[in-house]
Design a protein around this motif. Structure first.
Motif, mmCIF file in Angstrom:
data_model
loop_
_atom_site.group_PDB
_atom_site.id
_atom_site.type_symbol
_atom_site.label_atom_id
_atom_site.label_comp_id
_atom_site.label_asym_id
_atom_site.label_seq_id
_atom_site.Cartn_x
_atom_site.Cartn_y
_atom_site.Cartn_z
ATOM 1 N N ILE A 1 -65.286 -25.491 53.326
ATOM 2 C CA ILE A 1 -65.586 -24.709 52.179
ATOM 3 C C ILE A 1 -64.503 -24.103 51.230
ATOM 4 O O ILE A 1 -63.871 -23.291 51.787
ATOM 5 C CB ILE A 1 -66.371 -23.599 52.536
ATOM 6 N N PRO A 2 -64.382 -24.729 50.098
ATOM 7 C CA PRO A 2 -63.344 -24.366 49.375
ATOM 8 C C PRO A 2 -63.349 -22.796 49.051
ATOM 9 O O PRO A 2 -62.049 -22.162 49.055
ATOM 10 C CB PRO A 2 -63.554 -25.086 47.923
ATOM 11 N N ILE A 3 -64.339 -22.066 48.964
ATOM 12 C CA ILE A 3 -64.387 -20.827 48.793
ATOM 13 C C ILE A 3 -64.044 -19.871 50.124
ATOM 14 O O ILE A 3 -63.820 -18.790 49.981
ATOM 15 C CB ILE A 3 -65.937 -20.317 48.384
ATOM 16 N N LYS A 4 -64.054 -20.621 51.180
ATOM 17 C CA LYS A 4 -63.582 -20.172 52.627
ATOM 18 C C LYS A 4 -64.484 -18.952 52.925
ATOM 19 O O LYS A 4 -63.913 -17.945 53.548
ATOM 20 C CB LYS A 4 -61.958 -19.656 52.233
ATOM 21 N N SER B 1 -73.187 -23.931 47.723
ATOM 22 C CA SER B 1 -72.458 -24.238 49.207
ATOM 23 C C SER B 1 -71.128 -23.950 49.288
ATOM 24 O O SER B 1 -70.447 -24.293 49.989
ATOM 25 C CB SER B 1 -72.598 -25.645 49.461
ATOM 26 N N GLY B 2 -70.606 -23.010 48.115
ATOM 27 C CA GLY B 2 -69.262 -22.657 48.355
ATOM 28 C C GLY B 2 -68.370 -23.630 48.001
ATOM 29 O O GLY B 2 -67.080 -23.441 48.162
ATOM 30 N N GLY B 3 -68.694 -25.183 47.260
ATOM 31 C CA GLY B 3 -67.916 -26.135 47.170
ATOM 32 C C GLY B 3 -68.196 -27.107 48.128
ATOM 33 O O GLY B 3 -67.136 -28.173 48.047
ATOM 34 N N LYS C 1 -68.596 -30.601 50.080
ATOM 35 C CA LYS C 1 -69.026 -31.876 49.295
ATOM 36 C C LYS C 1 -70.481 -32.103 49.403
ATOM 37 O O LYS C 1 -71.137 -31.851 50.640
ATOM 38 C CB LYS C 1 -68.351 -32.919 50.113
ATOM 39 N N SER C 2 -71.239 -32.683 48.231
ATOM 40 C CA SER C 2 -72.568 -32.809 48.261
ATOM 41 C C SER C 2 -72.802 -33.966 47.206
ATOM 42 O O SER C 2 -73.488 -33.955 46.314
ATOM 43 C CB SER C 2 -72.991 -31.587 47.412
#
Length: 274
Positions: free
Chosen positions: A233-236, A267-269, A271-272
């Motif tokens: 998750i990029p937002i961590k 999704s906080g970033g 992948k989708s």
């Protein structure tokens, strides 16, 4: 006479603007299924905060009563009601619509949030009974609930929002059938968006990422598993139920009046993409 200086006048103006923004669903009526806790509760809370009358529901009377009491304390007794509804039962779906109309008089917004996942493990080891339950509740019941709501949504030019999952894009480990059912919701969204557009009904979808709820606890209560997800998750951080509610309010409002057949990923970033 009370005189307001520039700062005070600005503050009053900002408060007025804020009140107008947060009541963008004033005069509308919403149903949210599986809404006594987690994402569903957060959605019901946000829709009520933004001005809608909300009917909450779940399978157990005690849970309905607790959620209604909590929401009424925040939004008033006239804004929130509740009813038992097992979405897999035809008579319950009918009663949900009937009691909403009796209580609030109309219907503008249907949020289909109910879902089940009775098993974890390899897909080919999933028993047939689990496949049946997952697709009965997560897909078929969602479609039949829209069927019950359709005549009333047609009158108001309403909205349908299906709650899917990031797992519909990127299958979650040991949750194969559940993930497949959530992919199917994207298809149901597209099909119904086309079919209902002539009746001025919009149909959209929400795909949450890993949200910290009781339903998803198996994914995040284990520290090692939670850390692995956070790494993706990029937002961590993992999501909270309220992270999802604003997107549903947006999709329900005139701000999204030119959107249908779409899925918003929260999704906080993560992948989708299919």
């Amino acid at each position: 006479m009370l005189r307001l200086g520039p700062v005070s006048l600005a503050a009053v103006s900002l408060r007025t603007m804020s009140s107008q923004v947060t009541r963008k669903l004033e005069g509308r009526v919403a149903i949210v299924t599986a809404s006594t806790e987690g994402i569903g509760y957060a959605i019901a809370d946000r829709l009520a905060r933004d001005g809608a009358k909300v009917m909450v529901s779940s399978r157990k009377q005690a849970n309905v009563d607790k959620a209604v009491e909590s929401l009424q304390k925040q939004h008033g007794t006239e804004s929130v009601s509740g009813v038992i509804c097992h979405v897999g039962k035809d008579e319950d779906r009918k009663r949900l619509i009937k009691e909403t109309l009796e209580r609030f008089g109309m219907l503008h917004i249907l949020v289909s949030n109910a879902a089940v996942n009775p098993t974890f493990g390899p897909t080919l080891e999933t028993p047939e009974s689990a496949w049946d339950k997952i697709f009965d509740i997560n897909i078929k019941s969602a479609a039949f609930l829209v069927k019950e709501a359709y005549p009333h949504l047609k009158k108001t030019g309403g909205n349908v929002i299906f709650v899917s999952s990031i797992g519909g894009f990127t299958p979650l480990n040991l949750l194969g059938p559940y993930s497949i059912s959530k992919t199917a919701l994207f298809g149901l969204t597209k099909v119904l968006a086309d079919e209902l557009a002539p009746d001025n009904i919009r149909v959209n979808c929400l795909a949450p990422g890993i949200i910290k709820t009781k339903f998803s606890s198996a994914l995040w209560q284990n520290e090692a598993a939670a850390a692995e997800f956070v790494n993706q998750i990029p937002i961590k951080r993992l999501g909270e139920p309220d992270d999802c509610s604003g997107a549903v309010s947006f999709l329900s409002s005139d701000d999204a009046k030119y959107m249908t057949g779409e899925t918003i990923v929260v999704s906080g970033g993560m992948k989708s993409r299919l």
